[in-house]
Design a protein around this motif. Structure first.
Motif, PDB file in Angstrom:
ATOM      1  N   THR A  63      47.000  17.478  74.772  1.00  0.00           N
ATOM      2  CA  THR A  63      47.202  18.267  73.554  1.00  0.00           C
ATOM      3  C   THR A  63      46.807  19.725  73.804  1.00  0.00           C
ATOM      4  O   THR A  63      45.707  20.002  74.295  1.00  0.00           O
ATOM      5  CB  THR A  63      46.359  17.716  72.396  1.00  0.00           C
ATOM      6  OG1 THR A  63      46.778  16.377  72.120  1.00  0.00           O
ATOM      7  CG2 THR A  63      46.531  18.561  71.141  1.00  0.00           C
ATOM      8  N   ALA A  64      47.721  20.632  73.475  1.00  0.00           N
ATOM      9  CA  ALA A  64      47.442  22.056  73.574  1.00  0.00           C
ATOM     10  C   ALA A  64      47.207  22.611  72.173  1.00  0.00           C
ATOM     11  O   ALA A  64      47.931  22.268  71.224  1.00  0.00           O
ATOM     12  CB  ALA A  64      48.605  22.787  74.231  1.00  0.00           C
ATOM     13  N   THR A  65      46.192  23.441  72.030  1.00  0.00           N
ATOM     14  CA  THR A  65      45.825  24.013  70.734  1.00  0.00           C
ATOM     15  C   THR A  65      46.243  25.482  70.681  1.00  0.00           C
ATOM     16  O   THR A  65      45.911  26.262  71.578  1.00  0.00           O
ATOM     17  CB  THR A  65      44.318  23.894  70.492  1.00  0.00           C
ATOM     18  OG1 THR A  65      43.948  22.513  70.532  1.00  0.00           O
ATOM     19  CG2 THR A  65      43.932  24.471  69.138  1.00  0.00           C
ATOM     20  N   PHE A  66      46.964  25.834  69.623  1.00  0.00           N
ATOM     21  CA  PHE A  66      47.480  27.192  69.471  1.00  0.00           C
ATOM     22  C   PHE A  66      46.891  27.839  68.224  1.00  0.00           C
ATOM     23  O   PHE A  66      46.942  27.251  67.131  1.00  0.00           O
ATOM     24  CB  PHE A  66      49.010  27.174  69.345  1.00  0.00           C
ATOM     25  CG  PHE A  66      49.723  26.698  70.576  1.00  0.00           C
ATOM     26  CD1 PHE A  66      50.202  27.593  71.507  1.00  0.00           C
ATOM     27  CD2 PHE A  66      49.897  25.335  70.800  1.00  0.00           C
ATOM     28  CE1 PHE A  66      50.850  27.155  72.648  1.00  0.00           C
ATOM     29  CE2 PHE A  66      50.537  24.878  71.935  1.00  0.00           C
ATOM     30  CZ  PHE A  66      51.021  25.799  72.867  1.00  0.00           C
ATOM     31  N   GLU A  67      46.369  29.028  68.397  1.00  0.00           N
ATOM     32  CA  GLU A  67      45.992  29.862  67.258  1.00  0.00           C
ATOM     33  C   GLU A  67      47.175  30.784  66.992  1.00  0.00           C
ATOM     34  O   GLU A  67      47.621  31.512  67.889  1.00  0.00           O
ATOM     35  CB  GLU A  67      44.724  30.659  67.570  1.00  0.00           C
ATOM     36  CG  GLU A  67      43.495  29.782  67.759  1.00  0.00           C
ATOM     37  CD  GLU A  67      42.277  30.590  68.188  1.00  0.00           C
ATOM     38  OE1 GLU A  67      42.143  31.739  67.729  1.00  0.00           O
ATOM     39  OE2 GLU A  67      41.482  30.063  69.002  1.00  0.00           O
ATOM     40  N   ILE A  68      47.688  30.729  65.774  1.00  0.00           N
ATOM     41  CA  ILE A  68      48.906  31.469  65.453  1.00  0.00           C
ATOM     42  C   ILE A  68      48.737  32.260  64.159  1.00  0.00           C
ATOM     43  O   ILE A  68      47.788  32.058  63.400  1.00  0.00           O
ATOM     44  CB  ILE A  68      50.116  30.525  65.309  1.00  0.00           C
ATOM     45  CG1 ILE A  68      49.924  29.592  64.094  1.00  0.00           C
ATOM     46  CG2 ILE A  68      50.335  29.720  66.593  1.00  0.00           C
ATOM     47  CD1 ILE A  68      51.156  28.777  63.747  1.00  0.00           C
ATOM     48  N   ILE A  69      49.676  33.152  63.951  1.00  0.00           N
ATOM     49  CA  ILE A  69      49.821  33.836  62.657  1.00  0.00           C
ATOM     50  C   ILE A  69      51.229  33.513  62.180  1.00  0.00           C
ATOM     51  O   ILE A  69      52.214  33.841  62.852  1.00  0.00           O
ATOM     52  CB  ILE A  69      49.621  35.354  62.780  1.00  0.00           C
ATOM     53  CG1 ILE A  69      48.208  35.667  63.288  1.00  0.00           C
ATOM     54  CG2 ILE A  69      49.864  36.037  61.438  1.00  0.00           C
ATOM     55  CD1 ILE A  69      47.985  37.134  63.593  1.00  0.00           C
ATOM     56  N   ARG A  70      51.317  32.865  61.042  1.00  0.00           N
ATOM     57  CA  ARG A  70      52.622  32.487  60.476  1.00  0.00           C
ATOM     58  C   ARG A  70      52.741  33.087  59.082  1.00  0.00           C
ATOM     59  O   ARG A  70      51.910  32.824  58.210  1.00  0.00           O
ATOM     60  CB  ARG A  70      52.765  30.967  60.417  1.00  0.00           C
ATOM     61  CG  ARG A  70      54.071  30.483  59.787  1.00  0.00           C
ATOM     62  CD  ARG A  70      54.149  28.963  59.834  1.00  0.00           C
ATOM     63  NE  ARG A  70      54.246  28.488  61.223  1.00  0.00           N
ATOM     64  CZ  ARG A  70      54.068  27.211  61.570  1.00  0.00           C
ATOM     65  NH1 ARG A  70      53.738  26.311  60.656  1.00  0.00           N
ATOM     66  NH2 ARG A  70      54.187  26.855  62.841  1.00  0.00           N
ATOM     67  N   SER A  71      53.757  33.914  58.906  1.00  0.00           N
ATOM     68  CA  SER A  71      53.946  34.597  57.612  1.00  0.00           C
ATOM     69  C   SER A  71      52.685  35.340  57.196  1.00  0.00           C
ATOM     70  O   SER A  71      52.233  35.245  56.048  1.00  0.00           O
ATOM     71  CB  SER A  71      54.370  33.602  56.528  1.00  0.00           C
ATOM     72  OG  SER A  71      55.567  32.951  56.884  1.00  0.00           O
ATOM     73  N   LYS A  72      52.055  36.017  58.174  1.00  0.00           N
ATOM     74  CA  LYS A  72      50.866  36.845  57.970  1.00  0.00           C
ATOM     75  C   LYS A  72      49.597  36.035  57.683  1.00  0.00           C
ATOM     76  O   LYS A  72      48.557  36.617  57.356  1.00  0.00           O
ATOM     77  CB  LYS A  72      51.099  37.867  56.847  1.00  0.00           C
ATOM     78  CG  LYS A  72      52.257  38.822  57.107  1.00  0.00           C
ATOM     79  CD  LYS A  72      52.420  39.837  55.978  1.00  0.00           C
ATOM     80  CE  LYS A  72      53.580  40.783  56.269  1.00  0.00           C
ATOM     81  NZ  LYS A  72      53.762  41.794  55.200  1.00  0.00           N
ATOM     82  N   THR A  73      49.681  34.699  57.829  1.00  0.00           N
ATOM     83  CA  THR A  73      48.523  33.841  57.574  1.00  0.00           C
ATOM     84  C   THR A  73      48.068  33.164  58.866  1.00  0.00           C
ATOM     85  O   THR A  73      48.866  32.487  59.518  1.00  0.00           O
ATOM     86  CB  THR A  73      48.870  32.765  56.536  1.00  0.00           C
ATOM     87  OG1 THR A  73      49.307  33.404  55.335  1.00  0.00           O
ATOM     88  CG2 THR A  73      47.660  31.898  56.242  1.00  0.00           C
ATOM     89  N   PRO A  74      46.798  33.310  59.259  1.00  0.00           N
ATOM     90  CA  PRO A  74      46.299  32.644  60.465  1.00  0.00           C
ATOM     91  C   PRO A  74      46.290  31.126  60.294  1.00  0.00           C
ATOM     92  O   PRO A  74      46.049  30.608  59.199  1.00  0.00           O
ATOM     93  CB  PRO A  74      44.875  33.186  60.617  1.00  0.00           C
ATOM     94  CG  PRO A  74      44.846  34.445  59.816  1.00  0.00           C
ATOM     95  CD  PRO A  74      45.786  34.210  58.673  1.00  0.00           C
ATOM     96  N   ALA A  75      46.570  30.422  61.398  1.00  0.00           N
ATOM     97  CA  ALA A  75      46.568  28.964  61.365  1.00  0.00           C
ATOM     98  C   ALA A  75      46.307  28.435  62.765  1.00  0.00           C
ATOM     99  O   ALA A  75      46.431  29.161  63.759  1.00  0.00           O
ATOM    100  CB  ALA A  75      47.891  28.430  60.825  1.00  0.00           C
ATOM    101  N   THR A  76      45.932  27.157  62.854  1.00  0.00           N
ATOM    102  CA  THR A  76      45.749  26.475  64.136  1.00  0.00           C
ATOM    103  C   THR A  76      46.631  25.235  64.152  1.00  0.00           C
ATOM    104  O   THR A  76      46.612  24.443  63.196  1.00  0.00           O
ATOM    105  CB  THR A  76      44.282  26.070  64.343  1.00  0.00           C
ATOM    106  OG1 THR A  76      43.453  27.239  64.333  1.00  0.00           O
ATOM    107  CG2 THR A  76      44.109  25.368  65.690  1.00  0.00           C
ATOM    108  N   VAL A  77      47.422  25.070  65.230  1.00  0.00           N
ATOM    109  CA  VAL A  77      48.297  23.901  65.345  1.00  0.00           C
ATOM    110  C   VAL A  77      48.111  23.271  66.718  1.00  0.00           C
ATOM    111  O   VAL A  77      47.746  23.954  67.683  1.00  0.00           O
ATOM    112  CB  VAL A  77      49.786  24.274  65.134  1.00  0.00           C
ATOM    113  CG1 VAL A  77      50.008  24.814  63.727  1.00  0.00           C
ATOM    114  CG2 VAL A  77      50.254  25.285  66.164  1.00  0.00           C
ATOM    115  N   ASN A  78      48.361  21.978  66.797  1.00  0.00           N
ATOM    116  CA  ASN A  78      48.249  21.237  68.056  1.00  0.00           C
ATOM    117  C   ASN A  78      49.605  20.685  68.461  1.00  0.00           C
ATOM    118  O   ASN A  78      50.367  20.198  67.606  1.00  0.00           O
ATOM    119  CB  ASN A  78      47.253  20.085  67.911  1.00  0.00           C
ATOM    120  CG  ASN A  78      45.840  20.573  67.654  1.00  0.00           C
ATOM    121  OD1 ASN A  78      45.373  21.503  68.307  1.00  0.00           O
ATOM    122  ND2 ASN A  78      45.161  19.961  66.691  1.00  0.00           N
ATOM    123  N   VAL A  79      49.894  20.738  69.751  1.00  0.00           N
ATOM    124  CA  VAL A  79      51.153  20.225  70.283  1.00  0.00           C
ATOM    125  C   VAL A  79      50.846  19.258  71.422  1.00  0.00           C
ATOM    126  O   VAL A  79      50.125  19.611  72.364  1.00  0.00           O
ATOM    127  CB  VAL A  79      52.057  21.356  70.810  1.00  0.00           C
ATOM    128  CG1 VAL A  79      53.336  20.780  71.411  1.00  0.00           C
ATOM    129  CG2 VAL A  79      52.387  22.348  69.695  1.00  0.00           C
TER     130      VAL A  79
END
Length: 375
Positions: free
Chosen positions: A217-233
């Motif tokens: 599992t890779a963990t990504f810190e992202i910004i989506r629509s100007k909102t920070p989020a964390t997702v796992n793939v």
């Protein structure tokens, strides 16, 4: 004795015989007329069917121009906030090409023929422009990615020219169908970190992913629509090396300045607007009036450092500029061979190799000089 055809003497024929002869001759005439009508109808139907059968070609025609320092439907093409800007007059137009055929809808033989005989249009085999199986959605998505990348590069090129600091981020440009990332990462997401490692360039992501095993599992810190989020793939197996992890995205570099620069043009694709967007940004951030209140048009890709690159459809873009009253057209120097052979009469064309060249050409032109770099 010579054989002779005996012609009935109607003077000696009875009424019944005359009626019978009329009926026979009339039936023969009707059959001949019906046969001729059916043949003509079949020919017309064949011509009609052939006329509307799609042909494997794409027709390129001059498209509309858009003023990068202006607005479309009340929306600014370039909106800059958070810093001092200057009013702009005149036009710095990006030029476009209309495509008909291939993934953009069927092209008929008459449409192709009108393109072949037109000075403004070009008709090319579909295979010259698109990979087999390319759908309209595929083409539109690719063009939109190129367009977004050209806008980002224009920010970097313009701000670099003005010696304003530029930062970069990793943007998700494409997610492969059926890829591990599909449904988790989305086009437009900004990736700021992978497994806790900060990233700001696309080439920093693959080594981190390949270092993991398929199923990890890779963990990504992202910004989506100007909102920070964390997702796992959950990673898949790399098609080139099954022992390495695989994500299935295409990343692009998104450049930013110390203040917001937003673009309002929709439904236009491809990378060729970069140079004119960069000039539009410079025009808004400086008191100089780059277009001298006149109509300037142009084209060319732009690199983040300001290099102007070759584009497709230069002939159609020059005709669009000429027909819409452009007093000056800026063309990439890399397109000079096509410019020399297809410049429409009356269009003033200057060749540029960098963004700095383009600004210098506009400065000379505003001063009334005709000694501009030519193809």
């Amino acid at each position: 004795m010579t054989d002779q055809t005996q012609v009935p003497d109607i003077a000696t024929m009875t009424i019944e015989e005359l009626e019978q002869q009329y009926l026979v001759e009339n039936a023969t005439y009707k059959r001949m007329r019906q046969a001729s009508f059916i043949a003509a109808l079949l020919l017309a139907l064949t011509v009609l069917i052939v006329a509307f059968l799609p042909v494997p070609y794409v027709k390129l025609s001059p498209g509309p121009m858009f003023n990068t320092v202006g607005s479309v439907d009340g929306i600014e093409l370039i909106k800059i906030t958070g810093t001092k800007t200057y009013p702009t007059t005149g036009q710095l137009n990006l030029t476009t090409v209309n495509e008909r055929g291939g993934p953009y809808g069927e092209l008929t033989l008459p449409e192709a023929f009108t393109g072949w005989i037109s000075d403004k249009d070009v008709v090319l085999p579909t295979s010259d422009l698109f990979e087999p199986g390319t759908t309209k959605q595929d083409a539109q998505e690719e063009n939109q990615v190129d367009f977004s990348s050209s806008q980002s590069a224009a920010i970097s090129a313009a701000l670099t020219y003005l010696t304003i600091p530029v930062t970069s981020q990793v943007r998700v440009a494409q997610v492969a169908q059926g890829a591990p990332a599909n449904g988790t990462l989305k086009v437009g997401d900004i990736i700021t970190a992978v497994n806790g490692t900060k990233v700001n360039k696309p080439d920093q992501v693959p080594p981190i992913i390949k270092a993991q095993k398929p199923g990890a599992t890779a963990t990504f810190e992202i910004i989506r629509s100007k909102t920070p989020a964390t997702v796992n793939v959950v990673l898949g197996a790399n098609p080139k090396d099954p022992a390495q992890g695989y994500l299935g995205i295409l990343g692009s570099t998104e450049y930013h300045g110390p203040f917001p620069i937003e673009f309002g043009l929709q439904d236009v694709g491809g990378p060729s607007a970069g140079t004119m967007f960069a000039l539009g940004i410079i025009d808004k951030l400086t008191p100089e009036n780059l277009s001298n209140d006149q109509i300037v048009a142009g084209t060319g890709t732009i690199s983040p450092t300001g290099a102007v690159g070759a584009i497709g459809g230069i002939q159609q873009k020059m005709y669009a500029a000429r027909d819409n009253g452009a007093q000056l057209f800026l063309a990439p120097k890399a397109n000079c061979s096509s410019v020399r052979s297809s410049t429409p009469e009356g269009l003033n064309v200057a060749a540029v190799d960098t963004l700095s060249d383009a600004v210098d050409v506009l400065r000379k032109w505003r001063a009334g000089s005709t000694d501009l770099p030519r193809c």
